[in-house]
Design a protein around this motif. Structure first.
Motif, short mmCIF file in Angstrom:
data_model
loop_
_atom_site.label_atom_id
_atom_site.label_comp_id
_atom_site.label_asym_id
_atom_site.label_seq_id
_atom_site.Cartn_x
_atom_site.Cartn_y
_atom_site.Cartn_z
N UNK A 1 0.83 -1.20 0.00
CA UNK A 1 0.00 0.00 0.00
C UNK A 1 0.87 1.26 0.00
N UNK A 2 1.97 1.22 0.75
CA UNK A 2 2.86 2.38 0.80
C UNK A 2 3.53 2.63 -0.54
N UNK A 3 3.91 1.54 -1.23
CA UNK A 3 4.60 1.68 -2.52
C UNK A 3 3.64 1.89 -3.68
N UNK A 4 2.35 1.77 -3.41
CA UNK A 4 1.37 1.97 -4.47
C UNK A 4 1.12 0.75 -5.33
N UNK A 5 1.60 -0.42 -4.90
CA UNK A 5 1.37 -1.66 -5.67
C UNK A 5 -0.09 -2.06 -5.52
N UNK A 6 -0.67 -2.49 -6.60
CA UNK A 6 -2.08 -2.87 -6.57
C UNK A 6 -2.32 -4.35 -6.40
N UNK A 7 -1.24 -5.14 -6.35
CA UNK A 7 -1.41 -6.59 -6.31
C UNK A 7 -0.24 -7.23 -5.56
N UNK A 8 -0.56 -8.27 -4.81
CA UNK A 8 0.47 -9.05 -4.12
C UNK A 8 0.45 -10.46 -4.69
N UNK A 9 1.58 -10.89 -5.26
CA UNK A 9 1.66 -12.20 -5.88
C UNK A 9 1.97 -13.26 -4.84
N UNK A 10 1.50 -14.47 -5.12
CA UNK A 10 1.76 -15.58 -4.21
C UNK A 10 3.25 -15.85 -4.11
N UNK A 11 3.98 -15.70 -5.21
CA UNK A 11 5.43 -15.94 -5.19
C UNK A 11 6.14 -14.97 -4.25
N UNK A 12 5.66 -13.70 -4.18
CA UNK A 12 6.24 -12.73 -3.26
C UNK A 12 5.98 -13.12 -1.81
N UNK A 13 4.78 -13.61 -1.57
CA UNK A 13 4.40 -14.04 -0.23
C UNK A 13 5.22 -15.27 0.18
N UNK A 14 5.39 -16.20 -0.74
CA UNK A 14 6.17 -17.40 -0.46
C UNK A 14 7.62 -17.05 -0.17
N UNK A 15 8.16 -16.08 -0.88
CA UNK A 15 9.54 -15.67 -0.64
C UNK A 15 9.69 -15.09 0.77
N UNK A 16 8.71 -14.30 1.20
CA UNK A 16 8.76 -13.73 2.54
C UNK A 16 8.60 -14.79 3.61
N UNK A 17 7.81 -15.82 3.33
CA UNK A 17 7.59 -16.90 4.30
C UNK A 17 8.69 -17.95 4.26
N UNK A 18 9.46 -17.96 3.16
CA UNK A 18 10.47 -19.01 3.00
C UNK A 18 9.85 -20.34 2.67
N UNK A 19 8.75 -20.30 1.94
CA UNK A 19 8.05 -21.53 1.56
C UNK A 19 7.99 -21.65 0.05
N UNK A 20 7.43 -22.71 -0.42
CA UNK A 20 7.19 -22.93 -1.84
C UNK A 20 5.96 -23.77 -2.00
N UNK A 21 5.38 -23.80 -3.17
CA UNK A 21 4.18 -24.59 -3.37
C UNK A 21 4.47 -26.08 -3.30
N UNK A 22 3.48 -26.84 -2.89
CA UNK A 22 3.61 -28.29 -2.91
C UNK A 22 3.70 -28.75 -4.35
N UNK A 23 4.43 -29.84 -4.58
CA UNK A 23 4.59 -30.36 -5.94
C UNK A 23 3.25 -30.65 -6.58
#
Length: 245
Positions: free
Chosen positions: A79-101
């Protein structure tokens, strides 16, 4: 209400796989009214896949992002940077996770290998090249699979170049398509057996039969290639005769 039996019956009635239904229910329980209101007030678009990622149970038996604390921080940053969308890959990078195979291979999951690897391949060129080189060089199966995919793409591109105007198909187009496929099959065969093999009697017989067919095919193609040249030569001869006359 009604317990697990009622839930299973409900999933069956609407044609929803039970595993998927349980994922929906689990994610909905973690997305409390407070979480939903925070997401709505952020003005940043989230897909269900993002919320499901935070709710997914980790190795410790707890959700990856219990109470969605990390998600709240990311939404504040977006919201501060003005981004209108949050991608799952960005969230996974912050969590240190990845999708299940299984999610990567499921066409209905909304996740794909390409989407998952996208941020990595768009990053530092040196890291990207090292990743691709290690993947291709260390695993022969991956190298062969990528080669088949690229060969198939080149074949489709060449078939498209030989297409008829207006999308109409005729025998000329079909012939060009079949010859391209035949050429690709021949190249693939030679690449599959690059060294001189030791033939058995059955293999030698098959080679002789294939060689005879290919010689006939080569003559057949050569005749059709030479025919327009011969016709053009005859036309030029006729034009010279008319000029001389």
């Amino acid at each position: 209400m009604g317990g697990e039996a009622a839930f299973e019956r409900y999933c069956d009635e609407i044609g929803l796989p039970l595993r998927t239904g349980r994922e929906y229910r689990h994610t909905a329980r973690l997305c409390t009214p407070a979480v939903r209101q925070f997401v709505a007030d952020s003005g940043v678009h989230l897909s269900y896949t993002v919320l499901r990622e935070g709710a997914r149970i980790g190795s410790g038996g707890r959700p990856h992002d219990e109470e969605y604390g990390t998600l709240r921080s990311l939404l504040d940053e977006a919201r501060t940077s003005g981004a209108g969308r949050l991608l799952c890959s960005q969230y996974q990078q912050a969590l240190g996770t990845g999708p299940a195979l299984q999610e990567l291979l499921d066409p209905a999951s909304g996740t794909s290998v390409a989407r998952y690897l996208g941020p990595l391949l768009q990053g530092d060129p040196a890291e990207r090249d090292k990743f691709l080189r290690d993947l291709v060089e260390e695993y022969d199966g991956v190298h062969d699979a990528m080669k088949r995919v690229m060969d198939d793409k080149r074949r489709r591109d060449r078939e498209g170049q030989t297409g008829c105007s207006g999308g109409q198909r005729d025998k000329a187009h079909d012939l060009a398509r079949d010859l391209i496929r035949l050429n690709d099959q021949a190249v693939a065969l030679m690449n599959r057996y690059p060294r001189k093999p030791s033939f058995t009697d059955d293999q030698r017989s098959a080679c002789e039969e294939a060689l005879g067919t290919l010689e006939v095919l080569a003559a057949w193609i050569r005749v059709r290639l030479e025919a327009p040249k011969a016709a053009a030569g005859a036309d030029r001869t006729a034009e010279r005769d008319l000029v001389n006359a």
